[in-house]
Design a protein around this motif. Structure first.
Motif, short mmCIF file in Angstrom:
data_model
loop_
_atom_site.label_atom_id
_atom_site.label_comp_id
_atom_site.label_asym_id
_atom_site.label_seq_id
_atom_site.Cartn_x
_atom_site.Cartn_y
_atom_site.Cartn_z
N ARG A 344 26.05 -22.62 21.72
CA ARG A 344 26.41 -23.68 20.78
C ARG A 344 25.19 -24.17 20.00
NH1 ARG A 344 31.29 -26.69 21.21
NH2 ARG A 344 32.77 -25.82 22.71
N VAL A 345 24.05 -24.27 20.69
CA VAL A 345 22.81 -24.65 19.98
C VAL A 345 22.49 -23.61 18.92
CG1 VAL A 345 20.33 -25.02 20.22
CG2 VAL A 345 21.89 -25.93 21.96
N ILE A 346 22.58 -22.34 19.27
CA ILE A 346 22.29 -21.25 18.33
C ILE A 346 23.23 -21.31 17.13
CG2 ILE A 346 22.42 -18.74 18.03
CD1 ILE A 346 21.32 -18.50 20.91
N MET A 347 24.51 -21.53 17.38
CA MET A 347 25.47 -21.60 16.28
C MET A 347 25.16 -22.77 15.35
SD MET A 347 27.48 -19.04 16.39
CE MET A 347 28.72 -19.60 15.22
N GLY A 348 24.77 -23.90 15.93
CA GLY A 348 24.41 -25.05 15.10
C GLY A 348 23.19 -24.78 14.24
N ASP A 358 22.76 -14.08 15.04
CA ASP A 358 21.97 -13.04 15.67
C ASP A 358 20.49 -13.17 15.36
OD1 ASP A 358 24.02 -11.78 17.00
OD2 ASP A 358 24.52 -10.48 15.32
N ARG A 359 20.18 -13.88 14.28
CA ARG A 359 18.79 -14.03 13.88
C ARG A 359 18.05 -15.06 14.71
NH1 ARG A 359 20.13 -10.56 12.61
NH2 ARG A 359 18.45 -10.12 14.04
N VAL A 360 18.77 -15.90 15.45
CA VAL A 360 18.13 -16.98 16.20
C VAL A 360 17.77 -16.46 17.60
CG1 VAL A 360 18.37 -19.33 17.07
CG2 VAL A 360 19.46 -18.68 14.91
N SER A 361 16.52 -16.65 17.98
CA SER A 361 16.03 -16.14 19.26
C SER A 361 16.62 -16.93 20.42
CB SER A 361 14.50 -16.22 19.30
OG SER A 361 14.03 -16.02 20.62
N PHE A 362 17.35 -16.25 21.29
CA PHE A 362 17.90 -16.90 22.48
C PHE A 362 16.78 -17.41 23.39
CE2 PHE A 362 19.34 -16.90 26.86
CZ PHE A 362 20.53 -17.59 26.79
N VAL A 363 15.72 -16.62 23.53
CA VAL A 363 14.63 -16.99 24.43
C VAL A 363 13.99 -18.31 24.00
CG1 VAL A 363 12.35 -16.32 25.26
CG2 VAL A 363 14.16 -14.62 25.11
#
Length: 452
Positions: A344-348, A358-363
C-alpha cells in the motif's frame, strides 16, 4: 506493578498504523473474543503491534524488537519485559487475530485500467505457493511436516502458504496457510471465493476438476499450465489451431459427466518445449491464443511478491522464530499483513509521482517503514501523513529503479535440497550460478492441434 501498565496501549507501529489502526485492532480483538482480563503490561492491542513488529524486524530478538517499538518513549524503554512474558502474551492472542487483521486489509489495489493489471476487463491475478522454514521442534514437525530424504527428516519443518496475488501490484488478495505435507491445490481451492471477476493464472501443479469448478463457480476465469497427459485428447479443433478437450477426475472415462470442457493452447517459446495452457475462455475470436500465451508470464509476478516476503522482509534463509505451531501460523499471518501494508505504501508513492509501482524499491520502502517505527512517527495521523509526504519526495532521487527488464536469467537451484546434503552435493547444486544476462525478446510459436 510493571511500569508498562497503562502506557503500552499508546505504542504504535509507524507507517503501518495508517492501515492497522487502533480501531481496526480493537474490532478484531472483539470479534475473536480476545479480552484483557485485567490491566497488564502486554494488553491485546499492544501485542498485535508487537507481533507485526516481529515480522517487520525478523532478524531481531524479542528484546530488540521491543526496543524498536518503545525506544522513543523513556517511560517504557528502561523496563522491557522478558521473552517468556511476550511468548505467553502471544499465546493469549492466538493466530486467528492476525489472520483476521489480514482479511480486514487484504484485497486488490490496482485502480481500474492500470497497465499490467487487467485483461479485457478482467483483473489479473496469480495463484501460487511458497514455504517458510520453522524451528525444528517436535510440535512443529508433527503439525507441518517437512522434506524427507531416505526416510529421514531433511532440513526444517516447513509451513506452506498459497496466495491469490494481484499481478499488477503484488498485493495479496487472499491467502491460505497449511503444512508442507498438504497440497497446494487444496489450499488454492479455498481461495476461489475471493477471485470473482478475475482471470486467475496458475502453473502446472494446479490443474484439477475440483479446482476448475470452484473458480468458475465463484465467477472467475482461469488460465492454467498443464502437463502433457492432462486433457490431451482433442475433441474439437477451433479455427485458430487451439482445440477443446475434456479434463476428467482420475480413473474416469472420457465422456464421464463429472469432467469439464477446456480449451487447450499449445505453443513453443524460442523453439523450446511445448507449453500447454488450459482455459475456460473458449471463444478464439474474443480471446486470441497468442494474447493468452503472452499473458501467462504474468504468473511470475506472484514469485516476485514471494521474493519480497522471503528474501527481503523475512531475510534470506531465515527461520521463523516460534517453536509452537499456533505461534508459527501467527507469524505467517503477520508477515502477510506487513507485506500488504508495504504494498500500500508503494502504491501511494507510485500514484503521487505518476510512476509504475514496479519502479518503487521494495527494499527501501521496507527500510523507511522500519525507521518510522523507531522514530515513533505514528502517534498521530498527521505525523503519518507528514512521514509519507517526505518519503514521496525521495522517490525519483532514491527509490526509482529505472526501466524494468523482463526475466533474463535462467533458473538454477541456488540452495541445496537439504541443509544436511554432502559437500559434493552442495557443490553440484550451486555450480550453475550465473549473473543476470540480457537476452533477445522471446518468440512465441503457436502449435497446430492434431485431432485424432
Amino acid at each position: 506493578m510493571h511500569p508498562w501498565v497503562g502506557l503500552s496501549d499508546h505504542v504504535r507501529l509507524g507507517v503501518v498504523t495508517r492501515w492497522v489502526t487502533p480501531e481496526l485492532v480493537a474490532g478484531v480483538l472483539e470479534k475473536c473474543g480476545v479480552r484483557d482480563k485485567k490491566p497488564g503490561a502486554l494488553p491485546g492491542g499492544f501485542m498485535v503491534y508487537f507481533t507485526l513488529a516481529l515480522a517487520l524486524f525478523q532478524q531481531d530478538s524479542y528484546d530488540d524488537v521491543a526496543e524498536q517499538l518503545v525506544g522513543g518513549m523513556r517511560e517504557l524503554s528502561g523496563s522491557i519485559p522478558n521473552k517468556s512474558s511476550f511468548t505467553r502474551a502471544r499465546r493469549r492472542l492466538r493466530p486467528q487475530v492476525l489472520e483476521n487483521v489480514f482479511r480486514e486489509l487484504a484485497g486488490p489495489l490496482a485502480p481500474v485500467g492500470m497497465e499490467g493489471s487487467f485483461y479485457r476487463g478482467m483483473r489479473l491475478a496469480a495463484v501460487d505457493g511458497f514455504v517458510l522454514d520453522a524451528p525444528d521442534t517436535t510440535a512443529n514437525r508433527a503439525a507441518f511436516g517437512g522434506p524427507v530424504k531416505n526416510g529421514q527428516p531433511a532440513g526444517f519443518p516447513q509451513v506452506r502458504v498459497v496466495t491469490l496475488t494481484e499481478c499488477g501490484t503484488h498485493a495479496q488478495v487472499d491467502a491460505a496457510v497449511g503444512g508442507f505435507n498438504g497440497g497446494e491445490r487444496e489450499l488454492a481451492i479455498a481461495l476461489a471465493g475471493s477471485a470473482s471477476g478475475m482471470l486467475v493464472i496458475m502453473d502446472r501443479n494446479f490443474p484439477g476438476v475440483a479446482l476448475w469448478k470452484a473458480y468458475l463457480g465463484a465467477g472467475s476465469h482461469v488460465l492454467i499450465r498443464a502437463r502433457s497427459p492432462v486433457a490431451h485428447r482433442p475433441v474439437e479443433q477451433l479455427p485458430d489451431g487451439t482445440y477443446l478437450a475434456r479434463m476428467n477426475l482420475g480413473g474416469q472415462k472420457g465422456a464421464h459427466h463429472g469432467g469439464v470442457v477446456v480449451r487447450v493452447i499449445e505453443y513453443r517459446v524460442d523453439g523450446g518445449e511445448v507449453v500447454r495452457l488450459l482455459t475456460d475462455l473458449l471463444d478464439p475470436l474474443a480471446f486470441p491464443a497468442a494474447e493468452l500465451a503472452r499473458l501467462y508470464r504474468a504468473r511470475w509476478e506472484a514469485e516476485s511478491a514471494f521474493r519480497q516476503i522471503k528474501t527481503f522482509q523475512r531475510g534470506p534463509a531465515e527461520v521463523l522464530r516460534s517453536g509452537d505451531p499456533d505461534l508459527v501460523r501467527q507469524e505467517v499471518w503477520a508477515h502477510l499483513v506487513v507485506h500488504h501494508c508495504l504494498t500500500r505504501v508503494i502504491m501511494g508513492l507510485a500514484d503521487d509521482n505518476g510512476i509504475d509501482p514496479d519502479r518503487v524499491s521494495f527494499v527501501k520502502v521496507l527500510k523507511h517503514t522500519r525507521r518510522s517505527v523507531v522514530r515513533q512517527c505514528a502517534d498521530t495521523p498527521k505525523k503519518i501523513r507528514k512521514f509519507l509526504a517526505v518519503l514521496s519526495t525521495k522517490v525519483h532521487r532514491k527509490l526509482d529503479n529505472g526501466t524494468r527488464r523482463l526475466r533474463e536469467a535462467d533458473r538454477h537451484l541456488k540452495r541445496p535440497d537439504s541443509k544436511y546434503s554432502s559437500k559434493l552435493s552442495y557443490r553440484i547444486n550451486t555450480r550453475d550460478r550465473r549473473p543476470t544476462r540480457r537476452v533477445t525478446p522471446k518468440v512465441i510459436e503457436l502449435q497446430p492441434a492434431i485431432v485424432q
